[in-house]
Design a protein around this motif. Sequence first.
Motif, PDB file in Angstrom:
ATOM      1  N   ASP A  47      -1.939  -1.949  10.580  1.00 19.89           N
ATOM      2  CA  ASP A  47      -2.346  -1.454   9.290  1.00 19.89           C
ATOM      3  C   ASP A  47      -1.586  -0.146   9.022  1.00 19.89           C
ATOM      4  O   ASP A  47      -0.967   0.287   7.945  1.00 19.89           O
ATOM      5  N   PHE A  48      -1.050   0.831  10.079  1.00 22.74           N
ATOM      6  CA  PHE A  48      -0.139   1.925   9.857  1.00 22.74           C
ATOM      7  C   PHE A  48       1.110   1.653   9.586  1.00 22.74           C
ATOM      8  O   PHE A  48       1.695   2.024   8.593  1.00 22.74           O
ATOM      9  N   ILE A  49       1.477   0.358   9.908  1.00 19.14           N
ATOM     10  CA  ILE A  49       3.076  -0.183   9.301  1.00 19.14           C
ATOM     11  C   ILE A  49       2.940  -0.447   7.924  1.00 19.14           C
ATOM     12  O   ILE A  49       3.774  -0.263   7.137  1.00 19.14           O
ATOM     13  N   VAL A  50       1.883  -1.247   7.621  1.00 21.70           N
ATOM     14  CA  VAL A  50       1.681  -1.651   6.324  1.00 21.70           C
ATOM     15  C   VAL A  50       1.574  -0.587   5.000  1.00 21.70           C
ATOM     16  O   VAL A  50       2.230  -0.664   4.130  1.00 21.70           O
ATOM     17  N   MET A  51       0.480   0.311   5.563  1.00 19.77           N
ATOM     18  CA  MET A  51       0.331   1.310   4.815  1.00 19.77           C
ATOM     19  C   MET A  51       1.824   2.418   4.584  1.00 19.77           C
ATOM     20  O   MET A  51       2.085   2.788   3.518  1.00 19.77           O
ATOM     21  N   GLY A  52       2.310   2.526   5.740  1.00 22.02           N
ATOM     22  CA  GLY A  52       3.567   3.444   5.805  1.00 22.02           C
ATOM     23  C   GLY A  52       4.790   2.644   4.879  1.00 22.02           C
ATOM     24  O   GLY A  52       5.462   3.142   4.154  1.00 22.02           O
ATOM     25  N   ILE A  53       4.744   1.462   4.820  1.00 16.68           N
ATOM     26  CA  ILE A  53       5.784   0.720   3.888  1.00 16.68           C
ATOM     27  C   ILE A  53       5.158   0.722   2.679  1.00 16.68           C
ATOM     28  O   ILE A  53       6.096   1.124   1.751  1.00 16.68           O
ATOM     29  N   LEU A  54       4.048   0.752   2.225  1.00 16.51           N
ATOM     30  CA  LEU A  54       3.404   0.852   1.054  1.00 16.51           C
ATOM     31  C   LEU A  54       3.957   2.247   0.353  1.00 16.51           C
ATOM     32  O   LEU A  54       4.372   2.423  -0.729  1.00 16.51           O
ATOM     33  N   LEU A  55       3.640   3.469   1.161  1.00 17.19           N
ATOM     34  CA  LEU A  55       3.645   4.761   0.584  1.00 17.19           C
ATOM     35  C   LEU A  55       5.046   5.020   0.570  1.00 17.19           C
ATOM     36  O   LEU A  55       5.538   5.629  -0.273  1.00 17.19           O
TER      37      LEU A  55
END
Length: 96
Positions: free
Chosen positions: A38-46
């Motif tokens: 979840d942190f990886i995906v949100m980091g990529i999105l942001l």
Amino acid sequence: MLTQNKRLIGIVLTVAFLLLIPLVAMQFTNEVDWGPFDFIVMGILLLGTGLACEFVLRRVRNKEYRLFIIGAILVALFLVWAELAVGIFGTPFAGS
């Protein structure tokens, strides 16, 4: 050149700060349950959104076009975020 590098550093620091919010919340409540993915995906999105907006700011000179493109990027971010969070469109990415 130095100002542009400061903006990139600002983008990275803002992403890190935003990702700290759920990390801290996880320490105080069980309602926030993020895993490493979840942190990886949100980091990529942001980060992707921030870098895309920075690219538009550097390349597009017309203010109206710039605002429209950045607005479209932000709408896309919010739609992907909402889909991943609650599955508003019912795609397989929502996990529903």
